[in-house]
Design an enzyme around this catalytic site. Structure first.
Site, PDB file in Angstrom:
ATOM      1  N   ASN A  10       6.688   7.154  -4.234  1.00  0.00           N
ATOM      2  CA  ASN A  10       5.786   8.310  -4.110  1.00  0.00           C
ATOM      3  C   ASN A  10       5.769   8.725  -2.641  1.00  0.00           C
ATOM      4  O   ASN A  10       5.119   8.091  -1.829  1.00  0.00           O
ATOM      5  CB  ASN A  10       4.384   7.911  -4.590  1.00  0.00           C
ATOM      6  CG  ASN A  10       3.353   9.003  -4.372  1.00  0.00           C
ATOM      7  OD1 ASN A  10       3.701  10.136  -4.044  1.00  0.00           O
ATOM      8  ND2 ASN A  10       2.085   8.661  -4.549  1.00  0.00           N
ATOM      9  N   TRP A  11       6.510   9.787  -2.346  1.00  0.00           N
ATOM     10  CA  TRP A  11       6.630  10.203  -0.941  1.00  0.00           C
ATOM     11  C   TRP A  11       5.367  10.899  -0.433  1.00  0.00           C
ATOM     12  O   TRP A  11       5.241  11.141   0.768  1.00  0.00           O
ATOM     13  CB  TRP A  11       7.833  11.143  -0.762  1.00  0.00           C
ATOM     14  CG  TRP A  11       9.178  10.480  -0.887  1.00  0.00           C
ATOM     15  CD1 TRP A  11       9.434   9.177  -1.234  1.00  0.00           C
ATOM     16  CD2 TRP A  11      10.459  11.081  -0.664  1.00  0.00           C
ATOM     17  NE1 TRP A  11      10.786   8.936  -1.243  1.00  0.00           N
ATOM     18  CE2 TRP A  11      11.442  10.086  -0.897  1.00  0.00           C
ATOM     19  CE3 TRP A  11      10.873  12.366  -0.295  1.00  0.00           C
ATOM     20  CZ2 TRP A  11      12.808  10.349  -0.758  1.00  0.00           C
ATOM     21  CZ3 TRP A  11      12.237  12.622  -0.166  1.00  0.00           C
ATOM     22  CH2 TRP A  11      13.185  11.625  -0.394  1.00  0.00           C
ATOM     23  N   LYS A  12       4.477  11.258  -1.358  1.00  0.00           N
ATOM     24  CA  LYS A  12       3.257  12.001  -0.977  1.00  0.00           C
ATOM     25  C   LYS A  12       3.654  13.251  -0.173  1.00  0.00           C
ATOM     26  O   LYS A  12       4.704  13.828  -0.424  1.00  0.00           O
ATOM     27  CB  LYS A  12       2.287  11.083  -0.224  1.00  0.00           C
ATOM     28  CG  LYS A  12       2.030   9.783  -1.008  1.00  0.00           C
ATOM     29  CD  LYS A  12       0.879   8.975  -0.514  1.00  0.00           C
ATOM     30  CE  LYS A  12       0.730   7.731  -1.383  1.00  0.00           C
ATOM     31  NZ  LYS A  12      -0.436   6.914  -1.022  1.00  0.00           N
ATOM     32  N   HIS A 100      -3.092  10.718  -9.616  1.00  0.00           N
ATOM     33  CA  HIS A 100      -3.121   9.808  -8.467  1.00  0.00           C
ATOM     34  C   HIS A 100      -4.524   9.836  -7.846  1.00  0.00           C
ATOM     35  O   HIS A 100      -5.177  10.885  -7.823  1.00  0.00           O
ATOM     36  CB  HIS A 100      -2.065  10.230  -7.435  1.00  0.00           C
ATOM     37  CG  HIS A 100      -1.886   9.224  -6.347  1.00  0.00           C
ATOM     38  ND1 HIS A 100      -2.746   9.143  -5.278  1.00  0.00           N
ATOM     39  CD2 HIS A 100      -0.976   8.235  -6.195  1.00  0.00           C
ATOM     40  CE1 HIS A 100      -2.345   8.140  -4.503  1.00  0.00           C
ATOM     41  NE2 HIS A 100      -1.281   7.579  -5.036  1.00  0.00           N
ATOM     42  N   GLU A 102      -5.503   9.995  -4.911  1.00  0.00           N
ATOM     43  CA  GLU A 102      -5.688  11.024  -3.864  1.00  0.00           C
ATOM     44  C   GLU A 102      -5.976  12.380  -4.483  1.00  0.00           C
ATOM     45  O   GLU A 102      -6.760  13.166  -3.952  1.00  0.00           O
ATOM     46  CB  GLU A 102      -4.442  11.062  -2.957  1.00  0.00           C
ATOM     47  CG  GLU A 102      -4.415   9.858  -2.025  1.00  0.00           C
ATOM     48  CD  GLU A 102      -3.021   9.380  -1.644  1.00  0.00           C
ATOM     49  OE1 GLU A 102      -2.053  10.153  -1.790  1.00  0.00           O
ATOM     50  OE2 GLU A 102      -2.903   8.221  -1.206  1.00  0.00           O
ATOM     51  N   GLU A 175      -3.350   1.311  -9.720  1.00  0.00           N
ATOM     52  CA  GLU A 175      -3.399   1.416  -8.266  1.00  0.00           C
ATOM     53  C   GLU A 175      -4.842   1.275  -7.789  1.00  0.00           C
ATOM     54  O   GLU A 175      -5.580   2.269  -7.746  1.00  0.00           O
ATOM     55  CB  GLU A 175      -2.857   2.779  -7.823  1.00  0.00           C
ATOM     56  CG  GLU A 175      -1.409   3.007  -8.203  1.00  0.00           C
ATOM     57  CD  GLU A 175      -0.732   3.963  -7.229  1.00  0.00           C
ATOM     58  OE1 GLU A 175       0.291   3.556  -6.657  1.00  0.00           O
ATOM     59  OE2 GLU A 175      -1.234   5.074  -7.014  1.00  0.00           O
ATOM     60  N   GLY A 181      -2.361   2.287   0.779  1.00  0.00           N
ATOM     61  CA  GLY A 181      -2.166   2.657   2.179  1.00  0.00           C
ATOM     62  C   GLY A 181      -2.989   1.824   3.149  1.00  0.00           C
ATOM     63  O   GLY A 181      -3.111   2.159   4.319  1.00  0.00           O
ATOM     64  N   SER A 221       0.118  -0.719  -1.437  1.00  0.00           N
ATOM     65  CA  SER A 221       0.694  -1.574  -0.391  1.00  0.00           C
ATOM     66  C   SER A 221       1.742  -2.545  -0.931  1.00  0.00           C
ATOM     67  O   SER A 221       1.868  -3.667  -0.449  1.00  0.00           O
ATOM     68  CB  SER A 221      -0.408  -2.320   0.365  1.00  0.00           C
ATOM     69  OG  SER A 221      -1.294  -1.396   0.987  1.00  0.00           O
ATOM     70  N   GLY A 242       4.312   3.731  -2.149  1.00  0.00           N
ATOM     71  CA  GLY A 242       4.022   4.819  -1.214  1.00  0.00           C
ATOM     72  C   GLY A 242       4.732   4.597   0.107  1.00  0.00           C
ATOM     73  O   GLY A 242       5.904   4.920   0.279  1.00  0.00           O
ATOM     74  N   GLY A 243       4.017   4.025   1.074  1.00  0.00           N
ATOM     75  CA  GLY A 243       4.541   3.855   2.427  1.00  0.00           C
ATOM     76  C   GLY A 243       5.936   3.250   2.479  1.00  0.00           C
ATOM     77  O   GLY A 243       6.802   3.728   3.225  1.00  0.00           O
TER      78      GLY A 243
END
Ligand code: PGA
Length: 259
Positions: A10-12, A100, A102, A175, A181, A221, A242-243
């Site tokens: 997930n590059w966001k 998600h 966010e 999640e 994150g 994470s 993600g990251g």
């Protein structure tokens, strides 16, 4: 039943088209063709990057899918700023992240919105865009102890009105918001407890056969250092990353953990 793991990046809101093409090319270069027999891999870049990233993978014949991070449920019309299922389909998206945390917390997405998006993706016209439905509790809910009920309610709401046939195409990502994150990963035991509960929730809705086939991912994470132990859990079938998906080396490291 053995489920094929899925690793989705997930590059966001990261990577311009130019940056996205470079990263996709690096990932493609490191991806060994035979890995696709053991693990499904997807990257979910911002909308504008979808076609360029898809083109890189197609040109290289790399078996990595692209997925969107969001979608709108109406087929077309006066919905300024929104993107339809048909638009994603034409690009060749295999997946679409829905709900998600966010989107829920920053953009006010409700359980009802999530359900409408899931149904739009799974509708008869859908042609195989599998929703990756995100669920997960806040730190307050975890500390208060009602996290299993909370996640169960999110799963039930997301799947309301979804038929048994459609449910077979669903991916669910657990999640925990406190792990996204933050560098604070859920322990394998914590993640397994909730993922097992998600599977039991799906089983209560559709029976054991469907529930045993549905892929349940962990996200929060997750990286090449902890992916092994998380995916060794019986009800964790991959990860939403993600990251660690923003660099080819760390993303490929997670993919390798699923081999
Ligand atoms: P993270 O994000 O891996 O950076 O914690 C995961 C996600 O939000 O999907």
């Amino acid at each position: 039943m053995s489920r094929k793991p899925l690793i989705a990046g997930n590059w966001k809101m990261n990577n311009t088209i130019g940056e996205a093409v470079v990263l996709a090319q690096e990932i493609s270069n490191e991806f060994e063709p035979d890995w696709a027999e053991t693990v499904d891999v997807a990257v979910c870049p911002p909308f504008v990057d979808l076609k360029p990233v898809k083109t890189v993978f197609e040109f290289d014949r790399t078996k990595i899918a692209v997925g969107a991070q969001n979608v709108y449920w109406e087929p077309s019309g006066a919905y300024t700023g929104e993107i339809s299922v048909a638009m994603l389909k034409e690009i060749g998206c295999g997946y679409c992240i829905v709900g998600h945390s966010e989107r829920r917390t920053l953009f006010g997405e409700t359980n009802e919105d999530v359900n409408l998006k899931v149904k739009a993706l799974l509708g008869e016209e859908r042609d195989a865009i599998d929703p990756i439905i995100c669920v997960g509790e806040s730190l307050a809910v975890r500390d208060e102890g009602s996290y299993l009920e909370f996640v169960e309610a999110e799963v039930n709401a997301a799947l309301a009105g979804v038929s048994e046939d459609e449910a077979a195409h669903v991916v669910i990502a657990y999640e925990p918001i406190w792990a996204i994150g933050t560098g604070r990963t859920a322990t394998p035991e914590q993640a397994q407890e909730v993922c097992a509960h998600i599977r039991a929730t799906v089983s209560a809705l559709y029976g054991d056969d469907i529930a045993e086939g549905v892929r349940i991912l962990y996200g929060g994470s997750m990286n090449e250092g902890n992916a092994d132990l998380l995916m060794a859990q019986p009800d964790i079938d991959g990860g939403l990353i993600g990251g660690a998906s923003l660099a080819a080396g760390s993303f490929i490291g997670v993919v390798k953990a699923a081999l």
